[in-house]
Design an enzyme around this catalytic site. Structure first.
Site, mmCIF file in Angstrom:
data_model
loop_
_atom_site.group_PDB
_atom_site.id
_atom_site.type_symbol
_atom_site.label_atom_id
_atom_site.label_comp_id
_atom_site.label_asym_id
_atom_site.label_seq_id
_atom_site.Cartn_x
_atom_site.Cartn_y
_atom_site.Cartn_z
ATOM 1 N N ASP A 1 -4.346 3.789 3.066
ATOM 2 C CA ASP A 1 -5.689 3.277 3.349
ATOM 3 C C ASP A 1 -5.824 1.823 3.535
ATOM 4 O OD1 ASP A 1 -5.172 2.003 0.658
ATOM 5 O OD2 ASP A 1 -6.918 2.974 -0.231
ATOM 6 N N ASP B 1 0.949 -1.175 0.029
ATOM 7 C CA ASP B 1 0.173 -0.055 -0.080
ATOM 8 C C ASP B 1 0.781 1.212 -0.111
ATOM 9 O OD1 ASP B 1 -2.086 1.946 0.290
ATOM 10 O OD2 ASP B 1 -2.121 1.376 2.696
ATOM 11 N N GLU C 1 -7.073 -20.946 -16.230
ATOM 12 C CA GLU C 1 -7.257 -21.841 -14.821
ATOM 13 C C GLU C 1 -8.270 -22.854 -15.211
ATOM 14 O OE1 GLU C 1 -8.916 -20.617 -10.530
ATOM 15 O OE2 GLU C 1 -9.855 -19.927 -12.223
ATOM 16 N N ASP D 1 -9.237 -16.427 -16.093
ATOM 17 C CA ASP D 1 -9.934 -17.031 -14.965
ATOM 18 C C ASP D 1 -10.972 -18.166 -15.580
ATOM 19 O OD1 ASP D 1 -10.430 -16.604 -12.044
ATOM 20 O OD2 ASP D 1 -12.569 -15.982 -12.829
ATOM 21 N N ASP E 1 -1.581 -1.058 -3.713
ATOM 22 C CA ASP E 1 -2.087 -0.429 -4.896
ATOM 23 C C ASP E 1 -0.734 -0.344 -5.846
ATOM 24 O OD1 ASP E 1 -0.364 1.461 -3.693
ATOM 25 O OD2 ASP E 1 -1.950 2.282 -2.731
HETATM 26 O O1 TEU Z 1 -11.151 -19.186 -9.199
HETATM 27 C C1 TEU Z 1 -11.918 -20.412 -9.480
HETATM 28 C C2 TEU Z 1 -11.900 -21.202 -8.300
HETATM 29 O O2 TEU Z 1 -11.315 -22.482 -8.726
HETATM 30 C C3 TEU Z 1 -11.945 -21.082 -6.807
HETATM 31 O O3 TEU Z 1 -12.505 -19.890 -6.614
HETATM 32 C C4 TEU Z 1 -13.100 -21.984 -6.489
HETATM 33 O O4 TEU Z 1 -14.145 -21.822 -7.029
HETATM 34 C C5 TEU Z 1 -13.081 -22.113 -5.140
HETATM 35 O O5 TEU Z 1 -12.010 -22.062 -4.543
HETATM 36 C C6 TEU Z 1 -13.680 -23.633 -4.807
HETATM 37 O O6 TEU Z 1 -13.579 -23.935 -3.654
HETATM 38 C C7 TEU Z 1 -11.074 -17.946 -9.538
HETATM 39 C C8 TEU Z 1 -10.356 -16.987 -9.038
HETATM 40 O O7 TEU Z 1 -9.061 -17.518 -8.994
HETATM 41 C C9 TEU Z 1 -10.913 -16.717 -7.751
HETATM 42 O O8 TEU Z 1 -10.277 -15.999 -6.839
HETATM 43 C C10 TEU Z 1 -12.429 -16.182 -7.956
HETATM 44 O O9 TEU Z 1 -13.004 -16.090 -6.789
HETATM 45 C C11 TEU Z 1 -13.219 -17.160 -8.847
HETATM 46 O O10 TEU Z 1 -12.362 -17.558 -10.178
HETATM 47 C C12 TEU Z 1 -14.172 -16.294 -9.463
HETATM 48 O O11 TEU Z 1 -13.940 -15.450 -10.502
#
Ligand code: TEU
Length: 585
Positions: free
Chosen positions: A54, A50, A282, A228, A58
């Site tokens: 705050d 940070d 992912e 994601d 950032d």
């Molecule tokens: O993560 C998807 C994901 O695999 C996890 O959030 C999962 O759903 C959860 O841990 C199951 O126990 C991605 C991002 O990395 C995560 O931070 C987000 O919350 C999610 O997508 C939604 O965008």
């Protein structure tokens, strides 16, 4: 030869080209590229540094730490979402894809950060969150306003059934995946929180918007994307109810939509193919076959995927069971047995998982040696390594004592449901102390100053781990034998070392319950890695073939003993890297 047969039985998709195996998959020479050779460091901006007091990290905070990253020696930064967001899920809920989150700074700050990275030879990949947006995104506001709105089809709306939602699909963050909204009484789909409505990828306008925003950031100079939950973008449009078995793993149905490859190939043709960028998806919920299709270089989809198997070993939902080293070894063997058209991504932790030293090492008595051992493990595997902020200084899980201390939308969303299913609060808290995502999200520990030097304010958005006086970057930079410097040394050894990067992987002791030992055989040298992954001393005999191997790096002070690696006495969490000129395979 015996080794080769063993490996062949593991998978047909072998990297080796042997007399027995002359298929195109096995014999095609590997296509060498920068993103296979470089190491990535993930920044979760909210918790990194940070600059304005705050309590929220950032971009100027990141800028102030660019020299730190340069000293460490990483090549690529992956930045978790930095876009305008109401932060229902810390930026994984985007309100405006072309704006910087106000808590993080401005577009000028972004440009300054990107230049600062590029000046140091570090690339930047940003998070592409396009399975869903925030419900506060203009598209959704329009979409919700009426059935006739031109944006209606940007999201997935269905009428309810029998007075309830259209089907029984669950949200990962608790309750139904459907929420009733707007004047027409219909439901919209949200695989994650209610504030994260899923986009309708069937609509070509949505896809065009996504490609447009990707170009927007690539034209600013970003070097690629972490995508994601990318396998979830194509939906099963018949929306079948799930049976009890499917409900245990809803992600498997969600990740098997019929148009996934088509959409990604289109994205590749429209955007990715026009830039020299890297992409890592992912791979949440995907089968091994689908994973291989996604990353097959001949298919022009994405470069790498994160498989959850290693980081999530022993996990069942929020439960964390014990696991055996043998299982972990099996996962690394599988990943490295891919043919030359595929390349693995390797990681032990990220912002969705507990700290690696707490999960895979010993974060108490042996914190330092076990963190260093894990550094050696992740930086000598076959695949692009992804490090997570704080891993390089041995940050540990946070000791949660009550539910008020958690911030995570996943826990807040699931809490009532889990307790209603008969689980006691103590039992849930005990498991979360092993598995919660918030362990990784506590502020980066920079020094022994107030708030670990993360902020000049007197409060951070999530509490600092109480061990910051001992565990912090200032101490790590000062101590020549620190975890940080061990990472730095390994990154330096790995850099440009083709044998260690592209060399074949072979597990020399797959049944040993305590020692993880493997070789990486390249054209000039074979590297031997020996890791005692336990609190106990042991002896290990790699055998006479390794007699002349020379020690390159070790995580403990040298003990008197035989030179070479033929027969070894190993102390708890001892890690050694040897090099030999003779190929043993
Ligand atoms: O993560 C998807 C994901 O695999 C996890 O959030 C999962 O759903 C959860 O841990 C199951 O126990 C991605 C991002 O990395 C995560 O931070 C987000 O919350 C999610 O997508 C939604 O965008």
């Amino acid at each position: 030869m015996k080794h080769c047969y063993l490996l062949l039985s593991i998978s047909l998709l072998m990297a080796n080209c042997t007399e027995k195996n002359t298929t195109e998959e096995a014999c095609n020479p590997i296509n060498k590229t920068w993103w296979k050779e470089q190491a990535v460091y993930q920044i979760y901006p909210r918790s990194f540094k940070d600059s304005d007091g705050d309590g929220i990290g950032d971009l100027q905070g990141i800028i102030s730490k660019l020299d730190y990253l340069d000293t460490l020696g990483i090549d690529i930064v992956w930045l978790s979402p930095h876009f305008d967001s109401p932060n229902a899920d810390n930026g994984y809920d985007i309100r405006d894809y072309r704006k910087v989150m106000k808590e993080f700074g401005t577009m000028e700050d972004f440009g300054q950060m990107l230049n600062g990275l590029h000046e140091r030879g570090i690339k930047l990949i940003i998070d592409l969150v396009v399975n869903h947006t925030s419900d506060e995104h203009e598209w959704f506001q329009q979409s919700m306003s009426s059935k006739d709105n031109p944006y209606r089809d940007y999201y997935i709306w269905r009428p309810g059934k029998n007075g309830g939602p259209p089907n029984n699909w669950p949200s990962f963050f608790g309750g139904s995946a459907w929420e009733k909204a707007g004047p027409d009484g219909e439901y919209y789909l949200h695989y994650f929180a209610k504030k994260q409505p899923d986009l309708n990828w069937e609509n070509p306008k949505v896809r065009a918007e996504v490609y447009g925003l990707m170009k927007f950031w690539l034209d600013k100079g970003a070097d690629g994307f972490r995508m994601d939950v990318i396998p979830l973008i194509s939906k099963h449009l018949d929306f079948p109810d799930m049976d009890a078995e499917m409900l245990k793993h809803p992600e498997q149905l969600y990740a098997s939509g019929p148009r996934l490859h088509e959409f990604i190939q289109e994205m590749n043709a429209e955007v990715l193919s026009k830039y020299d960028v890297m992409t890592v998806g992912e791979a949440f919920g995907v089968s091994p076959e689908l994973t291989q299709r996604l990353t097959d270089e001949r298919r022009n989809e994405i470069n790498l995927v994160f498989l959850f198997d290693v980081a999530r070993i022993g996990r069942e939902g929020w439960l964390q069971h014990d696991w055996a080293l043998k299982e972990l070894k099996g996962l690394f063997t599988m990943q490295s047995a891919l043919d030359n058209f595929h390349w693995p991504a390797v990681f032990l932790n990220n912002h969705d998982n507990p700290r690696s030293v707490s999960k895979f090492g010993n974060d108490a008595e042996y914190r330092v040696p076990s963190a260093k051992l894990l550094a050696m493990l992740i930086l000598t595997q076959r695949g692009t390594p992804f490090l997570y902020q704080g891993e390089e200084i041995g940050m540990t899980n946070y000791p949660f004592h009550s539910f008020d201390e958690f911030d995570d939308v996943e826990i807040r969303g699931n809490y009532a449901q889990i307790l209603a299913s008969g689980v006691s609060e103590e039992a849930y808290l005990r498991e979360l102390n092993k598995s919660s995502r918030d362990h990784a999200r506590t502020p980066m520990q920079w020094s022994d100053d107030n708030q670990a030097g993360f902020t000049s304010g007197d409060k951070s958005w999530l509490a600092v781990n109480p061990n910051y006086r001992e565990v912090n970057a200032k101490n790590e930079l000062a101590g020549p034998n620190s975890i940080f410097h061990f990472y730095r040394q390994l990154l330096e050894i790995r850099k440009g070392n083709e044998d260690l990067i592209y060399g074949d992987y072979f597990d020399i002791a797959p049944d040993n319950p305590q020692v993880f030992a493997y070789t990486r055989t390249g054209t000039k040298a074979t590297y031997l890695v020996i890791l005692n992954m336990s609190d106990n001393r042991t002896t290990f005999e790699p055998g006479p073939a390794y007699e002349n191997y020379e020690l390159v790096l070790s995580n403990l002070e040298a003990e008197s003993g035989k030179p070479g690696a033929a027969s070894l006495e190993l102390r708890p969490w001892e890690a050694r890297l040897y090099r030999g000129n003779n190929s043993v395979r």
